[in-house]
Design a protein around this motif. Structure first.
Motif, PDB file in Angstrom:
ATOM      1  N   THR A  57       0.843  -1.191   0.000  1.00 40.54           N
ATOM      2  CA  THR A  57       0.000   0.000   0.000  1.00 40.54           C
ATOM      3  C   THR A  57       0.878   1.240   0.000  1.00 40.54           C
ATOM      4  OG1 THR A  57      -1.976   1.028   0.984  1.00 40.54           O
ATOM      5  CG2 THR A  57      -0.228   0.393   2.505  1.00 40.54           C
ATOM      6  N   GLY A  58       0.267   2.349  -0.314  1.00 40.64           N
ATOM      7  CA  GLY A  58       0.931   3.638  -0.247  1.00 40.64           C
ATOM      8  C   GLY A  58      -0.075   4.654   0.215  1.00 40.64           C
ATOM      9  N   TYR A  59       0.408   5.730   0.774  1.00 41.94           N
ATOM     10  CA  TYR A  59      -0.472   6.799   1.240  1.00 41.94           C
ATOM     11  C   TYR A  59       0.075   8.112   0.717  1.00 41.94           C
ATOM     12  CZ  TYR A  59      -1.744  10.601   4.426  1.00 41.94           C
ATOM     13  OH  TYR A  59      -2.134  11.817   4.937  1.00 41.94           O
TER      14      TYR A  59
ATOM     15  N   GLU B 155      -3.174  15.466  13.936  1.00 43.42           N
ATOM     16  CA  GLU B 155      -3.143  15.657  12.483  1.00 43.42           C
ATOM     17  C   GLU B 155      -1.732  15.446  11.955  1.00 43.42           C
ATOM     18  OE1 GLU B 155      -4.496  18.751   8.931  1.00 43.42           O
ATOM     19  OE2 GLU B 155      -4.341  19.483  10.989  1.00 43.42           O
ATOM     20  N   LEU B 156      -1.625  14.750  10.832  1.00 47.11           N
ATOM     21  CA  LEU B 156      -0.335  14.519  10.190  1.00 47.11           C
ATOM     22  C   LEU B 156       0.029  15.714   9.327  1.00 47.11           C
ATOM     23  CD1 LEU B 156       1.996  12.503   9.532  1.00 47.11           C
ATOM     24  CD2 LEU B 156       0.604  11.763   7.575  1.00 47.11           C
ATOM     25  N   TRP B 157       1.230  16.256   9.557  1.00 46.93           N
ATOM     26  CA  TRP B 157       1.788  17.312   8.717  1.00 46.93           C
ATOM     27  C   TRP B 157       3.031  16.765   8.025  1.00 46.93           C
ATOM     28  CZ3 TRP B 157       1.928  22.798  11.418  1.00 46.93           C
ATOM     29  CH2 TRP B 157       0.609  23.182  11.741  1.00 46.93           C
TER      30      TRP B 157
ATOM     31  N   HIS C 204      -0.779  20.529   5.883  1.00 50.28           N
ATOM     32  CA  HIS C 204      -1.734  19.909   6.794  1.00 50.28           C
ATOM     33  C   HIS C 204      -2.514  18.868   5.988  1.00 50.28           C
ATOM     34  CE1 HIS C 204      -1.999  24.125   8.925  1.00 50.28           C
ATOM     35  NE2 HIS C 204      -0.760  23.788   8.585  1.00 50.28           N
ATOM     36  N   THR C 205      -2.316  17.597   6.260  1.00 53.96           N
ATOM     37  CA  THR C 205      -2.938  16.561   5.424  1.00 53.96           C
ATOM     38  C   THR C 205      -4.432  16.417   5.653  1.00 53.96           C
ATOM     39  OG1 THR C 205      -2.566  14.772   7.024  1.00 53.96           O
ATOM     40  CG2 THR C 205      -0.786  15.239   5.436  1.00 53.96           C
ATOM     41  N   GLY C 206      -4.915  16.813   6.842  1.00 54.30           N
ATOM     42  CA  GLY C 206      -6.324  16.599   7.159  1.00 54.30           C
ATOM     43  C   GLY C 206      -6.601  15.191   7.636  1.00 54.30           C
ATOM     44  N   ASP C 207      -5.530  14.411   7.858  1.00 53.61           N
ATOM     45  CA  ASP C 207      -5.673  13.031   8.327  1.00 53.61           C
ATOM     46  C   ASP C 207      -5.199  12.912   9.773  1.00 53.61           C
ATOM     47  OD1 ASP C 207      -6.664  11.684   5.997  1.00 53.61           O
ATOM     48  OD2 ASP C 207      -4.710  11.992   5.084  1.00 53.61           O
TER      49      ASP C 207
ATOM     50  N   ILE D 133      -2.412   5.755   9.762  1.00 55.39           N
ATOM     51  CA  ILE D 133      -3.505   6.673   9.470  1.00 55.39           C
ATOM     52  C   ILE D 133      -4.753   6.177  10.197  1.00 55.39           C
ATOM     53  CG2 ILE D 133      -4.918   7.748   7.684  1.00 55.39           C
ATOM     54  CD1 ILE D 133      -1.952   8.530   7.580  1.00 55.39           C
ATOM     55  N   VAL D 134      -5.290   7.025  11.044  1.00 55.72           N
ATOM     56  CA  VAL D 134      -6.450   6.637  11.849  1.00 55.72           C
ATOM     57  C   VAL D 134      -7.745   6.950  11.114  1.00 55.72           C
ATOM     58  CG1 VAL D 134      -7.616   6.946  14.065  1.00 55.72           C
ATOM     59  CG2 VAL D 134      -5.124   7.022  13.965  1.00 55.72           C
ATOM     60  N   ASP D 135      -7.831   8.148  10.545  1.00 51.74           N
ATOM     61  CA  ASP D 135      -9.044   8.526   9.811  1.00 51.74           C
ATOM     62  C   ASP D 135      -8.859   9.919   9.224  1.00 51.74           C
ATOM     63  OD1 ASP D 135     -11.567   8.145   8.769  1.00 51.74           O
ATOM     64  OD2 ASP D 135     -12.571   7.948  10.691  1.00 51.74           O
ATOM     65  N   ARG D 136      -9.759  10.303   8.315  1.00 54.14           N
ATOM     66  CA  ARG D 136      -9.854  11.686   7.876  1.00 54.14           C
ATOM     67  C   ARG D 136     -10.505  12.478   9.005  1.00 54.14           C
ATOM     68  NH1 ARG D 136      -7.264  14.331   4.346  1.00 54.14           N
ATOM     69  NH2 ARG D 136      -9.004  15.717   3.910  1.00 54.14           N
ATOM     70  N   ILE D 137      -9.988  13.667   9.281  1.00 56.17           N
ATOM     71  CA  ILE D 137     -10.570  14.490  10.341  1.00 56.17           C
ATOM     72  C   ILE D 137     -12.054  14.727  10.071  1.00 56.17           C
ATOM     73  CG2 ILE D 137     -10.573  16.824  11.324  1.00 56.17           C
ATOM     74  CD1 ILE D 137      -7.535  16.815  11.062  1.00 56.17           C
ATOM     75  N   LYS D 138     -12.402  14.985   8.810  1.00 57.43           N
ATOM     76  CA  LYS D 138     -13.790  15.279   8.458  1.00 57.43           C
ATOM     77  C   LYS D 138     -14.672  14.041   8.511  1.00 57.43           C
ATOM     78  CE  LYS D 138     -12.656  19.241   5.512  1.00 57.43           C
ATOM     79  NZ  LYS D 138     -12.696  19.780   4.128  1.00 57.43           N
ATOM     80  N   ASP D 139     -14.063  12.851   8.484  1.00 57.65           N
ATOM     81  CA  ASP D 139     -14.856  11.615   8.498  1.00 57.65           C
ATOM     82  C   ASP D 139     -15.099  11.078   9.900  1.00 57.65           C
ATOM     83  OD1 ASP D 139     -15.225  11.534   5.816  1.00 57.65           O
ATOM     84  OD2 ASP D 139     -13.679  10.057   5.387  1.00 57.65           O
ATOM     85  N   MET D 140     -14.490  11.706  10.903  1.00 52.84           N
ATOM     86  CA  MET D 140     -14.686  11.232  12.267  1.00 52.84           C
ATOM     87  C   MET D 140     -16.145  11.390  12.686  1.00 52.84           C
ATOM     88  SD  MET D 140     -11.511  12.341  14.698  1.00 52.84           S
ATOM     89  CE  MET D 140     -11.957  14.064  14.623  1.00 52.84           C
TER      90      MET D 140
END
Length: 300
Positions: A100-102, A152-154, A181-184, A196-203
């Motif tokens: 996988t890749g991110y 958040e991952l930067w 700011h990745t938003g993740d 990666i735990v989740d998208r901030i907006k998807d929590m």
């Protein structure tokens, strides 16, 4: 398996494959059965797509009818490869290893990469940052957090965009002193591997508690009867949001909502268990990149 207007197919696959004189086989529309035919006919070595494609490939009823021995790598990106899928790929295709890749369009493609034994050893990880990147996990104030703590991952490095064209405000909100700011939401372990735990907006924020959709989805995918699932927040007057999930079962499989909740109770905290469970008679809707359309599922 994904369109060339997407950074994964274009930057991460087509350009590199072309540069080394490799062969790229395209599909007009994803179909697991057709993909198996192409693997055998074209002696495909690497399949990259979103995780649901790998899951559909190895669980296809005709999988054993085709010669997949040319495969050496199966996986992809665009969403987290659930830990159970990492093991299933490794066990199902004897010649292939999971990968996988991110990354993001704003980073020209890949930020991290992981495959083979490293991935099997850390199936929940997206891998370490590539050598061209610095990475850190920060709190709401942009201060670095200690190892293992979620934030958040930067990322910073040469592949990061300078900014958005004619969108100074968006650039200022997204890039701080070169840090994107990745938003993740993510964590970093002692080996520098990123999770990666989740998208901030998807929590889902239920009564002030953060519930990560990807964690719930990973738990649900441990149930063999479930072929596809997508978790999202459902508005709730008292708690703000409750956990909801749309599920598409394998053909001929039957499992009740109560059985699903009972399974989850053995593997997750009680407040993370889906209150709302919808069973779909059709595969869940996806966009051109193969990602589930959570907004559409919420509206349904």
């Amino acid at each position: 398996t994904t369109p060339l207007f997407h950074v994964t197919a274009n930057n991460c696959l087509a350009q590199g494959t072309t540069a080394v004189g490799g062969k790229l086989v395209h599909m007009y529309r994803w179909d697991a059965g057709e993909a198996l035919k192409l693997v055998e006919a074209e002696k495909i070595t690497n399949i990259t797509g979103v995780p649901v494609m790998s899951r559909e490939l190895i669980s296809h009823p005709d999988f054993d009818k085709y010669d997949t021995s040319s495969l050496i790598q199966v996986g992809g990106g665009g969403a987290q490869l659930q830990p159970d899928l990492v093991g299933k790929i490794d066990e199902t295709i004897s010649t292939a290893r999971p990968a996988t890749g991110y990354g993001m369009t704003e980073t020209s493609g890949i930020i991290t990469s992981i495959n083979g034994k490293f991935f099997v050893d850390k199936p929940a990880s997206a891998g370490p940052a590539m050598p061209t990147f610095e990475a850190k996990v920060v709190d709401a104030n942009g201060d670095a957090l200690p190892q293992g703590q979620a934030g958040e991952l930067w990322v910073r490095g040469a592949p990061v965009i300078k900014g958005y064209i004619n969108r100074e405000e968006a650039t200022a909100e997204t890039i701080t002193n070169g840090w994107l700011h990745t938003g993740d939401v993510a964590t970093l372990d002692e080996d520098g591997f990123i999770f990666i735990v989740d998208r901030i907006k998807d929590m889902v924020i239920r009564g002030g508690e953060n519930i990560y959709c990807s964690e719930v989805e990973s738990c649900l995918h441990r149930i063999d009867d479930i072929q596809q699932c997508s978790v999202f927040g459902v508005p709730d007057d008292r708690l703000g949001e409750e956990v909801g999930v749309s599920i598409y079962m394998n053909e001929g499989s039957h499992i009740s909502a109560d059985e699903i909740r009972s399974f989850c109770l053995d593997h997750m905290a009680k407040h993370k268990i889906p209150k709302y469970i919808w069973f779909s008679s059709e595969p869940l809707p996806r966009n051109a990149n193969g990602k589930f359309l959570k907004r559409e599922l919420r509206e349904v």
